[in-house]
Design an enzyme around this catalytic site. Structure first.
Site, PDB file in Angstrom:
ATOM      1  N   ASP A  58       0.817  -1.218   0.000  1.00  0.00           N
ATOM      2  CA  ASP A  58       0.000   0.000   0.000  1.00  0.00           C
ATOM      3  C   ASP A  58       0.849   1.266   0.000  1.00  0.00           C
ATOM      4  O   ASP A  58       2.070   1.216   0.169  1.00  0.00           O
ATOM      5  CB  ASP A  58      -0.966  -0.004   1.200  1.00  0.00           C
ATOM      6  N   ASN A  86      -7.552  -2.619  14.191  1.00  0.00           N
ATOM      7  CA  ASN A  86      -8.933  -2.933  13.796  1.00  0.00           C
ATOM      8  C   ASN A  86      -9.004  -4.176  12.906  1.00  0.00           C
ATOM      9  O   ASN A  86     -10.058  -4.475  12.353  1.00  0.00           O
ATOM     10  CB  ASN A  86      -9.564  -1.729  13.075  1.00  0.00           C
ATOM     11  N   GLU A 103      -9.682  -2.114   5.171  1.00  0.00           N
ATOM     12  CA  GLU A 103     -10.304  -1.797   6.452  1.00  0.00           C
ATOM     13  C   GLU A 103     -11.576  -2.623   6.660  1.00  0.00           C
ATOM     14  O   GLU A 103     -12.218  -3.028   5.680  1.00  0.00           O
ATOM     15  CB  GLU A 103     -10.676  -0.304   6.487  1.00  0.00           C
ATOM     16  N   HIS A 161      -7.251  -4.708  10.078  1.00  0.00           N
ATOM     17  CA  HIS A 161      -6.986  -4.544   8.647  1.00  0.00           C
ATOM     18  C   HIS A 161      -5.695  -5.244   8.241  1.00  0.00           C
ATOM     19  O   HIS A 161      -4.785  -5.433   9.049  1.00  0.00           O
ATOM     20  CB  HIS A 161      -6.999  -3.060   8.221  1.00  0.00           C
TER      21      HIS A 161
HETATM   22  P1  PGA Z   1       2.060  -1.228  12.542  1.00  0.00           P
HETATM   23  O1  PGA Z   1       0.891  -1.239  11.463  1.00  0.00           O
HETATM   24  O2  PGA Z   1       3.048  -2.223  12.066  1.00  0.00           O
HETATM   25  O3  PGA Z   1       2.616   0.177  12.500  1.00  0.00           O
HETATM   26  O4  PGA Z   1       1.448  -1.599  13.850  1.00  0.00           O
HETATM   27  C1  PGA Z   1       0.379  -2.460  11.071  1.00  0.00           C
HETATM   28  C2  PGA Z   1      -0.740  -2.247  10.101  1.00  0.00           C
HETATM   29  O5  PGA Z   1      -1.441  -1.222  10.223  1.00  0.00           O
HETATM   30  O6  PGA Z   1      -0.952  -3.103   9.223  1.00  0.00           O
END
Ligand code: PGA
Length: 249
Positions: free
Chosen positions: A67, A136, A143, A138
């Site tokens: 992404d 959450n 999402e 994702h």
């Molecule tokens: P993070 O993000 O590694 O900064 O916890 C993970 C994600 O949002 O997929």
């Protein structure tokens, strides 16, 4: 879906890097799906060490990132391209022409998304996909929603995602509200998935994911239950106390 509990973040990162390194040694022209965020930083550090000290060779590896934020140019210090260069690509020998990261500044973003999927089809399938997980649930920036998109697409980021990432921006209000993400289709077509989770802040979502095996669009990571070869490595904080330590591989 296999789960392993690492002792701590360092241990999780080393286990993940070993899995990537083993895959590259078995198949030097590996197609590797990469993630950003805080979680994989230790894995990248260990892979860089393996490149320098053990000659781990990335010269034939192709990479696809999950992404990128919309509206941010690749050289902006908040872009995921910048993150990837700083934290990984500048320190190993992946060829620039073999690096694919969504372009958040693409003129025709819909066409860019179609082209990204075409590239994955052409050069893939992705042999090994690294994933983090949002608080959450994702994966990539897919999402929680009533419907999840199959193809690469532009997504409006969830409030929680904006809160979690805003602190990386000098002014949290500058955090983009949209991003391009690979869809569930490309993720599910990968040959192997490795999802990493660390820290207490991920314990609640990991408990929801692991407690009763079900699939729901409200927890996009739950689709990993349907993947033929998905592994989760989490540290003890993310796993909580319910899970005993197992060792990888
Ligand atoms: P993070 O993000 O590694 O900064 O916890 C993970 C994600 O949002 O997929």
């Amino acid at each position: 879906m296999k789960t392993s509990v690492a002792y701590d973040y360092r241990d999780m990162s080393k286990m993940a890097a070993k899995m990537v390194a083993d895959a590259i040694r078995a198949r030097p022209n590996l197609v590797l799906g990469l993630a950003t965020g805080g979680t994989p930083l230790g894995m990248y550090k260990e892979l860089i060490r393996m490149h320098i000290e053990e000659g781990l060779d990335f010269s034939q590896v192709t990479t696809f990132n999950l992404d990128e934020f919309c509206g941010i140019s690749p050289d902006n210090k908040h872009s995921y391209r910048y993150y990837m260069c700083q934290n990984f690509f500048n320190h190993v020998n992946v060829k620039p022409e073999n690096i694919y990261i969504p372009d958040g500044k693409a003129e025709d973003i819909e066409e860019f998304c179609r082209e990204y999927d075409r590239k994955i089809e052409e050069l893939g399938p992705i042999d090994l996909q690294i994933l983090g997980i949002g608080r959450n649930g994702h994966i990539g920036f897919n999402e929680p929603a009533d419907r999840l998109k199959v193809d690469t697409h532009v997504v409006t980021l969830a409030e929680e995602t904006i809160r979690d990432n805003g602190s990386f921006f000098d002014d949290p209000l500058d955090m983009p509200k949209k991003a391009i993400t690979m869809g569930l289709g490309a993720i599910m077509k990968t040959k192997k998935i490795l999802l990493l989770a660390n820290g207490r802040k991920k314990a609640t979502i990991m408990a929801s994911l692991l407690k009763d095996r079900h699939v729901t669009t409200k927890l996009p990571a739950s689709f990993l239950y349907l993947h033929p070869d998905a592994t989760i490595i989490m540290d003890r904080e993310a796993a909580g106390e319910a899970l005993e330590r197992k060792t990888a591989g």
